[in-house]
Design a protein around this motif. Structure first.
Motif, mmCIF file in Angstrom:
data_model
loop_
_atom_site.group_PDB
_atom_site.id
_atom_site.type_symbol
_atom_site.label_atom_id
_atom_site.label_comp_id
_atom_site.label_asym_id
_atom_site.label_seq_id
_atom_site.Cartn_x
_atom_site.Cartn_y
_atom_site.Cartn_z
ATOM 1 N N VAL A 1 0.844 -1.212 0.000
ATOM 2 C CA VAL A 1 0.000 0.000 0.000
ATOM 3 C C VAL A 1 0.874 1.255 0.000
ATOM 4 N N GLU A 2 0.576 2.153 -0.923
ATOM 5 C CA GLU A 2 1.217 3.469 -0.890
ATOM 6 C C GLU A 2 0.304 4.438 -0.150
ATOM 7 N N LEU A 3 0.871 5.081 0.859
ATOM 8 C CA LEU A 3 0.148 6.125 1.594
ATOM 9 C C LEU A 3 0.611 7.471 1.059
ATOM 10 N N VAL A 4 -0.315 8.220 0.501
ATOM 11 C CA VAL A 4 -0.013 9.572 0.005
ATOM 12 C C VAL A 4 -0.601 10.561 1.008
ATOM 13 N N VAL A 5 0.236 11.443 1.515
ATOM 14 C CA VAL A 5 -0.185 12.315 2.616
ATOM 15 C C VAL A 5 0.127 13.778 2.300
ATOM 16 N N VAL A 6 -0.859 14.620 2.472
ATOM 17 C CA VAL A 6 -0.589 16.074 2.523
ATOM 18 C C VAL A 6 -0.899 16.483 3.957
ATOM 19 N N PRO A 7 0.133 16.531 4.797
ATOM 20 C CA PRO A 7 -0.131 16.722 6.235
ATOM 21 C C PRO A 7 -0.681 18.090 6.592
ATOM 22 N N ILE A 8 -0.276 19.119 5.827
ATOM 23 C CA ILE A 8 -0.703 20.485 6.166
ATOM 24 C C ILE A 8 -1.148 21.164 4.875
ATOM 25 N N MET A 9 -2.432 21.105 4.579
ATOM 26 C CA MET A 9 -2.938 21.687 3.333
ATOM 27 C C MET A 9 -2.817 23.214 3.357
ATOM 28 N N ASP A 10 -3.393 23.855 4.356
ATOM 29 C CA ASP A 10 -3.364 25.331 4.427
ATOM 30 C C ASP A 10 -2.133 25.749 5.223
ATOM 31 N N VAL A 11 -0.972 25.580 4.609
ATOM 32 C CA VAL A 11 0.276 25.778 5.352
ATOM 33 C C VAL A 11 0.434 27.242 5.779
ATOM 34 N N ASP A 12 -0.003 28.175 4.949
ATOM 35 C CA ASP A 12 0.106 29.582 5.354
ATOM 36 C C ASP A 12 -0.798 29.874 6.548
ATOM 37 N N GLY A 13 -2.016 29.352 6.514
ATOM 38 C CA GLY A 13 -2.925 29.557 7.631
ATOM 39 C C GLY A 13 -2.403 28.947 8.923
ATOM 40 N N VAL A 14 -1.793 27.766 8.813
ATOM 41 C CA VAL A 14 -1.249 27.112 10.005
ATOM 42 C C VAL A 14 -0.095 27.926 10.568
ATOM 43 N N GLU A 15 0.839 28.324 9.720
ATOM 44 C CA GLU A 15 2.009 29.070 10.195
ATOM 45 C C GLU A 15 1.593 30.423 10.778
ATOM 46 N N ASP A 16 0.589 31.043 10.149
ATOM 47 C CA ASP A 16 0.167 32.377 10.595
ATOM 48 C C ASP A 16 -0.790 32.330 11.787
ATOM 49 N N GLY A 17 -1.271 31.131 12.149
ATOM 50 C CA GLY A 17 -2.179 31.031 13.290
ATOM 51 C C GLY A 17 -3.613 31.420 12.969
ATOM 52 N N ASP A 18 -3.991 31.274 11.716
ATOM 53 C CA ASP A 18 -5.376 31.581 11.345
ATOM 54 C C ASP A 18 -6.352 30.575 11.964
ATOM 55 N N GLN A 19 -7.608 31.014 12.065
ATOM 56 C CA GLN A 19 -8.649 30.037 12.386
ATOM 57 C C GLN A 19 -8.776 29.054 11.209
#
Ligand SMILES: [Zn+2]
Length: 305
Positions: free
Chosen positions: A229-247
């Motif tokens: 099985v290949e697991l394809v992962v995008v762990p952080i889609m909204d990377v800018d929002g996460v880094e900036d602390g957005d809701q």
């Protein structure tokens, strides 16, 4: 197709001055009264940071979460406290109750390790915390930013783990796409995992780490997964929002989770759609990991059409 700039989508609504007629000198006197020498330094200038400090009086601090472009109540906040050694501070949140079932999360080593303060630290819309010297972080929940993913990747070097870039955002941040397990093209099955379409849902990222570790585990299940099985992962889609602390949740005009129709607004969503259009691969299971609402401890499966 409607395009909006990342600056516009993250801009806070303009703040109306409560003192439109005060000259600058009086404004300076007002702010001097709200932040005195000897006050602790409280800010959100940290990865995933989010807080608006209204005023400090002695050991009481009035704050609220920064909604940014989420037009209704949401509850992510993450602040840093310095210069409060030996103090016990009470934080009064002025825009509603923003505590989960374990109370706020606290780190007393600058965000390296975390614990929960517990609901006993909370009283209504306020919580109280003792501070030692140094850099203390307090948040709605244990944060997870791209730095956490980088650290996880550094400690999981494996021939069964391939790091690719889905895209670099307009803010020059990398959206990682990871392939885990059977990565040599011979996979019998494929699983797609995504998370952080809603930037604030930090705990979802720890679930994603656990899933990836299952593929790398040195046990029979891990061996079978790596073989088949290949697991394809995008762990952080909204990377800018996460880094900036957005809701991120309910971001106007719609959030990343609701962006998979025609004319996607967000470059991360467009890139993920494009990847599977350019390289059509059957996906047997797709899971988009989220967090339940503020004090909801139920597990939900939201099924597609
Ligand atoms: Zn969500």
């Amino acid at each position: 197709m409607i395009e909006i700039s990342s600056d516009k989508r993250r801009a806070s609504p303009p703040l109306l001055s409560p003192f439109p007629l005060l000259p600058p000198v009086q404004l300076l006197l007002f702010f001097a009264a709200t932040a005195c020498a000897g006050d602790p330094q409280i800010d959100a200038d940290i990865p995933g940071g989010n807080i608006v400090v209204e005023r400090i009086e002695g050991n009481d601090v009035w704050v609220h979460q920064d909604q940014r472009d989420t037009p209704r109540f949401w509850f992510w906040w993450h602040l840093r406290v310095q210069g409060a050694a030996g103090r016990t501070l009470t934080f009064h949140f002025t825009q509603g109750n923003v505590f989960g079932t374990r109370g706020p999360a606290v780190s007393r080593d600058g965000g390296k390790t975390w614990d929960w303060l517990g609901v006993e630290a909370c009283d209504g819309d306020a919580f109280t915390c003792e501070f030692a010297d140094g850099d203390t972080r307090v948040a709605f929940a244990i944060p997870y930013t791209p730095a956490n993913l980088d650290q996880w990747l550094r400690t999981h070097d494996s021939q069964y783990l391939v790091r690719e870039s889905l895209l670099q955002t307009d803010e020059q941040r990398n959206v990682d796409l990871l392939r885990v397990g059977c990565v040599d093209g011979s996979a019998q099955r494929r699983v797609l995992i995504t998370a952080r379409h809603h930037a604030c849902e930090s705990l979802a990222s720890y679930v994603v780490e656990g899933l990836m570790e299952g593929w790398l585990a040195l046990d029979d299940d891990g061996a079978w997964l790596r073989e088949n099985v290949e697991l394809v992962v995008v762990p952080i889609m909204d990377v800018d929002g996460v880094e900036d602390g957005d809701q991120g949740k309910l971001r106007a005009p719609h959030d990343h989770w609701l962006d998979y129709g025609d004319g996607s607004l967000y470059e991360e969503v467009r890139a993920l759609k494009q990847r599977f259009q350019d390289n059509p691969q059957p996906v047997d299971v797709a899971l988009d990991i989220h967090c339940p609402s503020i004090r909801d401890e139920k597990l939900y499966f939201a099924l597609g059409p």
